[in-house]
Design a protein around this motif. Sequence first.
Motif, PDB file in Angstrom:
ATOM      1  N   MET A 232      12.290  49.744  11.295  1.00 18.93           N
ATOM      2  CA  MET A 232      10.954  49.940  10.992  1.00 18.93           C
ATOM      3  C   MET A 232      10.130  50.481  12.660  1.00 18.93           C
ATOM      4  O   MET A 232       9.829  51.014  12.311  1.00 18.93           O
ATOM      5  N   THR A 233      10.690  49.732  13.324  1.00 24.66           N
ATOM      6  CA  THR A 233      10.195  50.298  14.508  1.00 24.66           C
ATOM      7  C   THR A 233      10.295  51.857  14.613  1.00 24.66           C
ATOM      8  O   THR A 233       9.663  53.022  15.386  1.00 24.66           O
ATOM      9  N   ARG A 234      11.900  52.414  14.131  1.00 27.31           N
ATOM     10  CA  ARG A 234      12.152  53.162  14.563  1.00 27.31           C
ATOM     11  C   ARG A 234      11.286  54.615  13.472  1.00 27.31           C
ATOM     12  O   ARG A 234      10.600  55.733  13.864  1.00 27.31           O
ATOM     13  N   PHE A 235      11.128  53.735  12.516  1.00 24.04           N
ATOM     14  CA  PHE A 235      10.267  54.612  11.043  1.00 24.04           C
ATOM     15  C   PHE A 235       9.374  55.069  11.232  1.00 24.04           C
ATOM     16  O   PHE A 235       8.509  56.450  11.481  1.00 24.04           O
ATOM     17  N   LEU A 236       8.412  54.192  12.172  1.00 26.16           N
ATOM     18  CA  LEU A 236       6.920  53.997  12.663  1.00 26.16           C
ATOM     19  C   LEU A 236       6.676  55.023  13.660  1.00 26.16           C
ATOM     20  O   LEU A 236       5.785  56.140  13.481  1.00 26.16           O
ATOM     21  N   ILE A 237       7.876  54.705  14.649  1.00 26.07           N
ATOM     22  CA  ILE A 237       7.217  55.798  16.007  1.00 26.07           C
ATOM     23  C   ILE A 237       7.669  57.538  15.254  1.00 26.07           C
ATOM     24  O   ILE A 237       7.246  58.958  15.333  1.00 26.07           O
ATOM     25  N   SER A 238       9.427  57.648  14.862  1.00 26.73           N
ATOM     26  CA  SER A 238       9.162  58.888  14.189  1.00 26.73           C
ATOM     27  C   SER A 238       8.044  59.480  12.990  1.00 26.73           C
ATOM     28  O   SER A 238       7.632  60.512  13.513  1.00 26.73           O
ATOM     29  N   ARG A 239       7.097  58.641  12.288  1.00 28.89           N
ATOM     30  CA  ARG A 239       6.764  59.416  11.149  1.00 28.89           C
ATOM     31  C   ARG A 239       5.177  59.183  11.781  1.00 28.89           C
ATOM     32  O   ARG A 239       4.723  60.561  12.158  1.00 28.89           O
ATOM     33  N   PHE A 240       5.279  58.673  13.559  1.00 23.03           N
ATOM     34  CA  PHE A 240       3.469  59.071  13.852  1.00 23.03           C
ATOM     35  C   PHE A 240       3.583  60.204  14.498  1.00 23.03           C
ATOM     36  O   PHE A 240       3.196  60.720  14.488  1.00 23.03           O
TER      37      PHE A 240
END
Lengths: 306, 560
Positions: A1-9
């Motif tokens: 989830m965190t990786r997803f958010l960072i990547s999306r950011f």
Amino acid sequence: MTRFLISRFLQGIVVILAVFVITFVLQKLSPTSPFNGERNVPEEVRKTLESYYGYDKPWLVQMWLHIKAFATFNPPDCVKSPGRGVGEVISQAFPVSVALAVPALLIALAIGIPLGAIAALRPNTFDDHWATATATLGICIPSFVLGPLIAMIFGLYLRWFNVAGWHDSADWVLPSLTLGLIYSGYVARLTRGGLRETLAQDFIRTARAKGASEPVVVIRHALKLACLPLLNFLGPTAAGLLTGSMVTETVFQIPGLGQHFISSAINRDDTLAVGITLLFAVLILVFNMLVDIIQAALNPRIGLKS
Amino acid sequence: MKWTTRLLVLAALAGGLVCFHIIRSNRPLRVNEATKEDTLLLGNATELSTLDIHVATGQPEHMVFAALFEGLVAPDVANPDKPAPGAAASWETADSINWTFHLRPDGKWSDGTPLTAHDFVWSYQRILTPALGAQYASMLFPIKNAEEFNKGTLKDFTQVGVKALDDHTLQLTLVGPMPYLLGMMKHYSWFPVPRHVIEKFGSPTDRASRWTKAGNLVGNGPFALKEWRFTHSLTVEKNPYYWDAGVVRIKKIVFVPIASDTTEERAFRDGQIHSTFTLPNPLVQEYAKNHKDVLTSEPILSVYFYRINTTREMLKDVRVRKALSLAIDRDGIINNILRAGQKPSQGLTPYPESLDYPQAPKVIRFDPAEAQRLMAEAGYPGGKGFPKFDILINTHEAHRVIAEAVQEMWRKNLGIHVGIFNQDWGVYLESQRQMNYSVCRAAWGGDYPDPLTFLSMWKTGDGNNETGWSNAQYDDLINQSNREADATKRLNLLGQAESILLDEMPIIPFYWYVHVYASRPELKGRVPSVLQHRAYKGWYLDHSVLNQPATVAPLPPDIA
């Protein structure tokens, strides 16, 4: 989830930068000038204005100054409204657009989902036909026809609501209804399509075979999955609604963001146009991300891959 | 559910709806509530770009400035087109070149600060300072050396012909005799701005200075700024420091920016505003038939015309230009398309009688036979061999319909075929500026009550000429008129100039505008003005109208 958010950011930053550059270049390529008026603007005045707003600097310098200003949340002044900041215009108009958008979205869902469900559960019956016809009508009627019609009926004939303005606590009703009705058509059609497809799947047959009642089958098992195409649609739609609708705001004289979105482009209020376009881009990114997260929660087969 | 329960639920729903309907539909009208409090609700077209009178250029701005500021002379309450004492109690001039204005000793800004002649000097210096980039600076060019200072060739403002002899005496020295100066001074470019406030908020030449915000802005008009909610409303309330506050009867004015005329008309019908800014053209006939009591139609100093690019080969021939004008049936356009009481242009300057300008030439007519003769003479008998060109319009339904009518008239009467080319506003302005057109639609509104406001722009090289037309004799007549002190002789010169213009036809005047709007009967004291000047201090809301049921109710919505 965190990786997803960072990547999306990180992706988002690239997208926003691209949106900014495209908007900026389009403005510069436009054959018009923000400093023209119905009356001829003397050449020396034009030069003064161009240098005041930095239009005499090279493109790249102008672009850099703009990027710096927006990135530090210190947007410049509107080119066409001297003494008024872009941030000020957006912060005044955005809450109004939100106040219209939220009820509009709820109205669209409240009308669209039942309408679509009725059509999907009784395919090719009279119920399906009238529900589909109503939805198609909602899609076909443009807001500049529906808006005045609603204003006429609920404003002038029945006198339930004000036909225009943003004064009373009930002034959101008519514009939200206009927007909601139009979007409910799309919602209904997506719900119908999604639900029909889902109801034909094996796990629904299994559920029925296990003796689940029809409401349980539809609401607990089918609707969850059937909502996925609708969710995809709702992301950008919510962003679009939040940035306001030019037509609805003009018809009901609402001080929202939509009118600025269009008029700033037409009037060459370049800084305001860039500001609102960036806001729109951010909202699209945020809502698409939310949609992805919700989809993953609803359907275990979809993962949050970065 | 049992049928009794169903019936009960249904009855409750119906009852609820009836209650809702009764409560909602009996809400008091917004205008009636406002009238009780002497609050005037006015439709004001588009949102203002700024409240800085030196930076603004628009008509909606003008309507608000008339409430917030006042020049040395003000619009007369009985006839707003005539000058009456404003910030100046009196004035005198012997030669129309040297003017002395005596300010009121009790004149004050809306924060109580005394208003002095020095404020005017400072204001005129500010609008003329090149760094401000004021578009209306040219309105002050009649003042000696003002143009030189504005163009930057003169740096020393003391050389400019404006001086404060003492706190209450202002002296103006003009470049030449100007009998119409007072009429010109009612334009907002001549109004004072508060130095003590502007300097508090930064550089005087900063266009984006925050001095124009509500809470900061200080004026000297009958009203003071209370609140400005962008694209929502702008509220002004009575200014207790105004010298003539005793006669001001309205306590508050709310200017509502309603960009769409159909929305504005609905708002009027719904009792949201006392007066509209305009009326949609298609509804004018309906109002004239069914709601005559609220319909108002006033002639205004504005003219609709087509520019002709006289540098294009086929349009260089004056016979062709005249033929194009003679082939247009202006009455037909007005009676069949516009239908709001506009007047067919007889000359360029609209309604010359309102300007005491009997010398105005009345030469424009519809004469297809003469038009055909001229075309034949020019080498295009029956339109044969005439190159095709486009009429340039900005994208707007009304302009398109008129252009289509003209297209048909030229085809029928001259045998020539033209296209219609529409561009968005900004592109259209740029095309006109670059003279990238053959024939294009335009309009011009007068800034002051004198023919010169329509004639000076056709001088050689004037920024607003945009036709490429140039005539030495015309230029000379205009220049002569600027040196002529005798009013009649001056108007004779202008009349001759206008005759030359209409004989050469670099432009085709179509019609003179009327300002059509709806105004509720309780709004009284509003006097028509060809310049659309407003003397708000003479306006009032008649409370007795509130007791007449016919006007208390909103207008029926049956107009389609």
